[in-house]
Design an enzyme around this catalytic site. Structure first.
Site, PDB file in Angstrom:
ATOM      1  N   HIS A  82      -7.026  -3.127 -12.672  1.00 30.99           N
ATOM      2  CA  HIS A  82      -7.258  -1.691 -12.812  1.00 30.99           C
ATOM      3  C   HIS A  82      -8.740  -1.450 -13.067  1.00 30.99           C
ATOM      4  CE1 HIS A  82      -6.643   2.508 -13.801  1.00 30.99           C
ATOM      5  NE2 HIS A  82      -7.540   2.327 -14.762  1.00 30.99           N
ATOM      6  N   ASP A 161       4.307   9.745 -17.576  1.00 35.04           N
ATOM      7  CA  ASP A 161       2.846   9.742 -17.455  1.00 35.04           C
ATOM      8  C   ASP A 161       2.380  10.827 -16.506  1.00 35.04           C
ATOM      9  OD1 ASP A 161       0.088   8.647 -17.590  1.00 35.04           O
ATOM     10  OD2 ASP A 161       0.484   8.332 -15.460  1.00 35.04           O
ATOM     11  N   ARG A 168      -2.305  17.150 -19.805  1.00 28.95           N
ATOM     12  CA  ARG A 168      -3.585  16.858 -20.450  1.00 28.95           C
ATOM     13  C   ARG A 168      -4.739  17.428 -19.647  1.00 28.95           C
ATOM     14  NH1 ARG A 168      -3.600  10.778 -20.437  1.00 28.95           N
ATOM     15  NH2 ARG A 168      -5.717  11.020 -21.215  1.00 28.95           N
ATOM     16  N   SER A 183      -1.637   5.892 -20.671  1.00 33.73           N
ATOM     17  CA  SER A 183      -1.430   6.350 -19.298  1.00 33.73           C
ATOM     18  C   SER A 183      -1.629   5.198 -18.307  1.00 33.73           C
ATOM     19  CB  SER A 183      -2.408   7.492 -18.990  1.00 33.73           C
ATOM     20  OG  SER A 183      -2.351   7.862 -17.639  1.00 33.73           O
ATOM     21  N   LYS A 187       1.710   2.590 -16.395  1.00 31.15           N
ATOM     22  CA  LYS A 187       1.901   2.370 -14.958  1.00 31.15           C
ATOM     23  C   LYS A 187       1.776   0.890 -14.614  1.00 31.15           C
ATOM     24  CE  LYS A 187      -1.111   5.643 -14.432  1.00 31.15           C
ATOM     25  NZ  LYS A 187      -2.014   6.735 -14.067  1.00 31.15           N
TER      26      LYS A 187
END
Lengths: 444, 444
Positions: A82, A161, A168, A183, A187
């Protein structure tokens, strides 16, 4: 459970119990907790933070709100990466096929660009016909066959999420380390990974410009991953200048293919190899960083990584001829060279200004529903610290028309400053594991 | 105006401009700003507070959301009183007719009890037939005729406050000094007053138990009132024991009538005279506190205050015979005397415990829609510092049945503690004006 009392509890700095987080998220997704209570709670979390047990419970509840991939009994280990996002960050496009070619499955679930940073999905969709909206079932079948799929967040994964992030985004509660960590990790952890590598960007072009906050985010995500049986490592990488040379969707796909051919820009290759090597070591596909690096270089040199990429492109609806002929990609109608306006040393190449210019050229999004022009962007061939001569070509603008070219040239004038001295900060500054942070010197 | 940016601005500790508050509230009332954004903003305000200009703008916007009473050209000045609420606080019932009898119009707009504190509307509605839901028009006509009306918040007055308060109540954002001040003052300032007196309760039974917070609230409300041309004074009064002897709706009406006859408990009369005198002096209806006090005492001694109360009761649908015959009020079915369980000195009479017991007996609300039994409650004849002998009657319980009596006796056992020493804190501890706070010694 009386929601207003829970909100007051958090507001007053006390921790909610794990089962309170669990039922709160379950009831929110079921439509039984209204948005106006959740947004007040999120703002209280913004100010008060979350304790480790609370963060774990929130993340688990978000994972539990949807389906998860399971690779139990899978013949090879599974890993993912990520990135917190940047400009010119096309690492996923190279890394996924390289790692898959080394015998590690990669269920690469990515996002779209928003704000000044690009998104892997937008880059992939610049390939004509390429589909990123795979179902979990389709993704799983493709991973079994090719070792890799590149898809968007499916509706089945962590729907809590999706709803929380949308809330948000409109209630001023995005910039919270624990909420960001929950968040991202909800995932990634739903992907059923054996290992996760985080590319946490730092510098003026990063989502978190403050290095201390970036480190805190990395540590928070590592804690979440490790506690859930997913070994997690983070590299802090420089985003005070664009990564590589190409910035813009189709231009970045072309540069990624160059990289898979072994001829990509040095900084792009270095970051990609470093992150990919961490993945191989984390899941036991290589004994150490050096061996991992050799295996990855071999996957490039042998053409296997490029071949895997071509297979993925074909499997997801794109034209695999792309890897031999970049003209398959859509081409900008107006191209112009940008030249150094004076002799000297490049002081800065400001990624945030470049990212904003791509949005202005039509290549990024101001709002989620905006369409993206894949052809526009920049190729910038200089880095801070490089000596340049007046009149030397140092970049190109790719635009729709002459007005776009003018806009791009003007943006380059602001983003690239030439002066007396410039310094290239370290590309990879820190390696952070569950044991702590250390200067980067490659995977263990 | 992009709402998420406004929320972030406030979240980050910066002030919103007055015109931003104005359009925010206007759009919220118009349904163009969703509750989930407003609740996040309110939570940010909870943590960051409001600057003076912001608070003024918010209050003005809340006033501007509805109609206001206008007494321009009215033959007599107009004043009102607000109490932050307590147990046994029936001051409004005496004060309004007393002040009206002295030639000052009183548009007394009151609230209902919630939590452990009682509400003037509930007390009034224990009078059979009494209607508090007057329209602004009806209230105005009655004030012109009788000098006084006693009504609930009409839908026309500060509808923004009504919506914001309902949202705060369910999102953990009630306990914010600036939001409390804006809520109270938006309603009071819409009454078109020439002067306002605030009864800010302190001690364990008060809404704000912390004295410093009570003073801050008083100063904040005074600042708002003075800046809007409404001279405002606050008295800090003791709520570490009930005010007067009666606690419970019909019981308090009966005690208020005793007070209007000149035979009320000393502490109730003292607080009422002090607040009422401030009102007369503020609007110029008396030259100083001593003269105001004499005029008020004369209004009681002459029977004019009681007569005004009878007229108001009759005008609003109740039976004015009430003032001569308390049996017009509904009577509790079960009554029991409570006796001191030992000899000694009363240490505490805890108002919060008494208030909770009234709710448990059916005389208060756990939720807004709950019906209230007007007959139940307590009459407590001792105060902290009083010497008592074992077996001496010191209180009575008024309940629906034997179970209620048992509950009430048990509550008294917890609320009234007898020991070696007890001390009565000053009934009125401070007088706060725009010039600052001073020990109380009567109105100027």
């Amino acid at each position: 459970m009386v929601i207003p009392r829970l909100i007051e509890h958090k507001r007053d700095g006390r921790a909610l119990a794990p089962e309170q987080w669990a039922s709160l998220i379950a009831e929110y997704v079921a439509g039984k907790v209204p948005d106006y209570q959740m947004s007040a709670l999120l703002m209280a979390v913004y100010f008060r933070g979350l304790g480790p047990a609370e963060l774990a419970a929130l993340t688990d509840a978000m994972i539990a709100s949807g389906d998860r991939l399971s690779f139990d009994g899978h013949p090879v280990p599974v890993a993912d990466k990520h990135s917190t996002g940047g400009v010119g960050d096309k690492v996923s496009l190279l890394l996924a096929p390289m790692v898959a070619s080394c015998g590690v499955a990669v269920p690469m679930m990515s996002g779209r660009g928003l704000g000044h940073t690009g998104g892997t999905l937008d880059k992939l969709e610049s390939i004509p016909g390429f589909r990123t909206d795979l179902s979990l079932h389709q993704a799983r079948a493709q991973i079994d066959r090719l070792g890799c799929a590149m898809l968007g967040q499916t509706p089945e994964i962590a729907p809590a999420d999706k709803r929380l992030y949308a809330l948000r985004d409109v209630t001023g509660t995005v910039e919270s380390i624990p909420l960001i960590a929950a968040s991202i990790m909800s995932k990634k952890l739903a992907e059923g990974l054996n290992g996760l590598v985080l590319d946490v960007k730092t510098g003026s072009g990063a989502f978190l410009t403050d290095q201390a906050l970036a480190v805190e985010l990395a540590r928070t995500m590592i804690g979440l991953g490790e506690a859930r049986g997913c070994p997690t490592v983070a590299l802090l990488t420089a985003m005070d200048r664009p990564l590589g040379r190409a910035c813009g969707n189709a231009l970045e796909v072309e540069e990624a293919i160059e990289g898979l051919r072994g001829s990509g820009p040095a900084d792009l290759m270095e970051v990609t190899y470093a992150l990919a090597a961490e993945m191989l070591v984390l899941v036991g596909a290589a004994p150490d960083g050096a061996a991992a690096r050799r295996a990855l270089e071999e996957s490039v040199a042998s053409g296997r990584a490029l071949e895997t990429f071509a297979h993925v492109v074909e499997a997801q609806g794109g034209n695999p001829a792309l890897v031999d002929d970049p003209a398959v990609l859509p081409q900008a109608r107006a191209v112009e060279v940008y030249r150094a306006d004076r002799s000297g040393v490049v002081e800065r190449v400001q990624p945030r200004r470049i990212g904003r210019a791509i949005v202005e050229l039509g290549g990024g999004r101001a709002a989620v529903e905006d369409a993206v022009d894949p052809t526009v962007g920049f190729v910038i061939t200089v880095k801070p610290g490089d000596a340049v001569r007046a009149g030397e070509p140092i970049a190109s603008v790719f635009a729709r028309d002459a007005a776009g070219v003018a806009l791009g040239i003007s943006a380059l004038g602001e983003a690239v400053t030439i002066g007396e001295r410039g310094e290239l900060t370290p590309l990879i500054s820190q390696r952070i594991t569950a044991r702590g942070a250390e200067p980067f010197s490659g995977a263990d």
